[in-house]
Motif scaffolding. Structure first.
Motif, PDB file in Angstrom:
ATOM      1  N   UNK A   1      54.808  43.066  22.007  1.00 46.44           N
ATOM      2  CA  UNK A   1      53.493  43.585  22.390  1.00 46.44           C
ATOM      3  C   UNK A   1      53.153  43.139  23.818  1.00 46.44           C
ATOM      4  N   UNK A   2      52.849  44.094  24.659  1.00 46.38           N
ATOM      5  CA  UNK A   2      52.567  43.784  26.057  1.00 46.38           C
ATOM      6  C   UNK A   2      51.148  43.231  26.206  1.00 46.38           C
ATOM      7  N   UNK A   3      51.030  42.159  26.968  1.00 50.52           N
ATOM      8  CA  UNK A   3      49.736  41.522  27.176  1.00 50.52           C
ATOM      9  C   UNK A   3      49.054  42.148  28.394  1.00 50.52           C
ATOM     10  N   UNK A   4      47.831  42.602  28.195  1.00 51.33           N
ATOM     11  CA  UNK A   4      47.048  43.170  29.282  1.00 51.33           C
ATOM     12  C   UNK A   4      46.247  42.031  29.908  1.00 51.33           C
ATOM     13  N   UNK A   5      46.860  41.344  30.888  1.00 50.74           N
ATOM     14  CA  UNK A   5      46.250  40.160  31.475  1.00 50.74           C
ATOM     15  C   UNK A   5      44.909  40.444  32.148  1.00 50.74           C
ATOM     16  N   UNK A   6      44.796  41.502  32.969  1.00 48.00           N
ATOM     17  CA  UNK A   6      43.503  41.792  33.590  1.00 48.00           C
ATOM     18  C   UNK A   6      42.385  41.955  32.566  1.00 48.00           C
ATOM     19  N   UNK A   7      42.699  42.633  31.452  1.00 44.21           N
ATOM     20  CA  UNK A   7      41.688  42.845  30.423  1.00 44.21           C
ATOM     21  C   UNK A   7      41.316  41.526  29.742  1.00 44.21           C
ATOM     22  N   UNK A   8      42.299  40.665  29.508  1.00 50.68           N
ATOM     23  CA  UNK A   8      42.016  39.356  28.921  1.00 50.68           C
ATOM     24  C   UNK A   8      41.126  38.526  29.829  1.00 50.68           C
ATOM     25  N   UNK A   9      41.368  38.594  31.122  1.00 50.57           N
ATOM     26  CA  UNK A   9      40.549  37.856  32.081  1.00 50.57           C
ATOM     27  C   UNK A   9      39.129  38.404  32.119  1.00 50.57           C
ATOM     28  N   UNK A  42      42.759  37.329  41.523  1.00 50.11           N
ATOM     29  CA  UNK A  42      41.921  38.400  42.067  1.00 50.11           C
ATOM     30  C   UNK A  42      40.821  38.826  41.106  1.00 50.11           C
ATOM     31  N   UNK A  43      41.176  39.042  39.839  1.00 53.51           N
ATOM     32  CA  UNK A  43      40.184  39.457  38.848  1.00 53.51           C
ATOM     33  C   UNK A  43      39.090  38.408  38.707  1.00 53.51           C
ATOM     34  N   UNK A  44      39.487  37.134  38.641  1.00 51.97           N
ATOM     35  CA  UNK A  44      38.512  36.058  38.495  1.00 51.97           C
ATOM     36  C   UNK A  44      37.614  35.949  39.727  1.00 51.97           C
ATOM     37  N   UNK A 148      37.971  33.946  50.160  1.00 51.83           N
ATOM     38  CA  UNK A 148      37.170  33.760  48.952  1.00 51.83           C
ATOM     39  C   UNK A 148      35.850  34.509  49.062  1.00 51.83           C
ATOM     40  N   UNK A 149      35.149  34.294  50.160  1.00 53.87           N
ATOM     41  CA  UNK A 149      33.856  34.945  50.370  1.00 53.87           C
ATOM     42  C   UNK A 149      34.008  36.462  50.389  1.00 53.87           C
ATOM     43  N   UNK A 150      35.079  36.952  51.010  1.00 54.46           N
ATOM     44  CA  UNK A 150      35.301  38.389  51.101  1.00 54.46           C
ATOM     45  C   UNK A 150      35.428  39.018  49.719  1.00 54.46           C
ATOM     46  N   UNK A 151      36.276  38.437  48.871  1.00 58.29           N
ATOM     47  CA  UNK A 151      36.509  39.041  47.561  1.00 58.29           C
ATOM     48  C   UNK A 151      35.343  38.838  46.600  1.00 58.29           C
ATOM     49  N   UNK A 152      34.679  37.714  46.690  1.00 57.98           N
ATOM     50  CA  UNK A 152      33.508  37.502  45.833  1.00 57.98           C
ATOM     51  C   UNK A 152      32.405  38.481  46.228  1.00 57.98           C
ATOM     52  N   UNK A 153      32.251  38.680  47.523  1.00 53.88           N
ATOM     53  CA  UNK A 153      31.246  39.634  48.008  1.00 53.88           C
ATOM     54  C   UNK A 153      31.548  41.039  47.487  1.00 53.88           C
ATOM     55  N   UNK A 154      32.808  41.423  47.545  1.00 58.02           N
ATOM     56  CA  UNK A 154      33.215  42.725  47.019  1.00 58.02           C
ATOM     57  C   UNK A 154      32.867  42.828  45.538  1.00 58.02           C
ATOM     58  N   UNK A 155      33.162  41.758  44.791  1.00 61.25           N
ATOM     59  CA  UNK A 155      32.848  41.764  43.369  1.00 61.25           C
ATOM     60  C   UNK A 155      31.364  41.911  43.110  1.00 61.25           C
TER      61      UNK A 155
END
Length: 205
Positions: A1-9, A42-44, A148-155
């Motif tokens: 069974x393949x683990x969907x890591x992004x979805x788990x995060x 990235x997801x986090x 860090x600031x760039x990606x958090x801002x995007x989120x």
């Protein structure tokens, strides 16, 4: 069974979002674990912007990334360094370069953290088998702040955990170009800098 890591995060982030004040501590711990386990953050990082906003999200990600990077560095240094050292024991050139990097550790760590071409997770373990001191390595982590600031801002602009993905990229042109310029300068600088100190070290052999 393949683990969907992004979805788990994403599910983990949703659970943390419902924890209230203690959620920040849980988020930092999750980031530390992910970093040590070589799980892309990235997801986090994007998720922190959704859950905590640009300011607090950046603070929590930076703390988690710094602690995680330090933990990975220690794991690599004390659990793997002995084995790696044996592998390179006969390589005098590598030892000379290693020693030179150790003397200029803070500058090199800082520049590689600023440069986007050096993978964050792998870099933690790579530095662990050099002579870079823990102090220089830890202080050099400040170089992670712009990214860090760039990606958090995007989120924070996403508005929902369901809409973020590991392939998301900043859409604010001003932010993108500022980070690109910083990253380009850091990449060129660290390349020239490491080459110069390596040549000096090798010249002494």
């Amino acid at each position: 069974m393949e683990i969907n890591l992004p979805e788990l995060l994403r599910q983990a982030l949703q659970g943390i979002e419902n924890l209230g004040a203690i959620g920040a501590i849980a988020f930092i711990l999750l980031y530390v674990i992910a970093t040590v386990a070589l799980i892309p953050g990235t997801i986090l990082t994007l998720g922190a912007g959704v859950v905590y906003g640009a300011v607090f999200g950046s603070i929590y990600v930076f703390i988690g990334a710094t602690l995680g990077a330090t933990a990975a560095f220690l794991v690599g240094r004390y659990l793997a360094r002995g084995w790696v050292a044996k592998k390179i024991a006969s390589q005098q050139k590598f030892q000379a370069i290693d020693e030179a990097v150790g003397k200029e550790g803070f500058k090199i760590v800082l520049l590689t953290r600023l440069s986007p071409i050096f993978p964050f997770s792998l870099l933690n373990y790579a530095f662990s088998i050099t002579q870079v001191s823990l102090k220089d390595y830890f202080l050099g982590s400040v170089g992670m702040l712009p990214g860090t600031i760039m990606y958090v801002y995007l989120g924070s602009l996403a508005g929902s955990l369901a809409t973020i993905s590991s392939s998301d990229r900043p859409t604010n042109s001003t932010v993108v170009w500022i980070i690109r310029i910083i990253g380009f300068i850091a990449t060129v600088t660290v390349t020239l800098y490491v080459t110069r100190i390596a040549r000096k070290a090798l010249a002494k052999l």
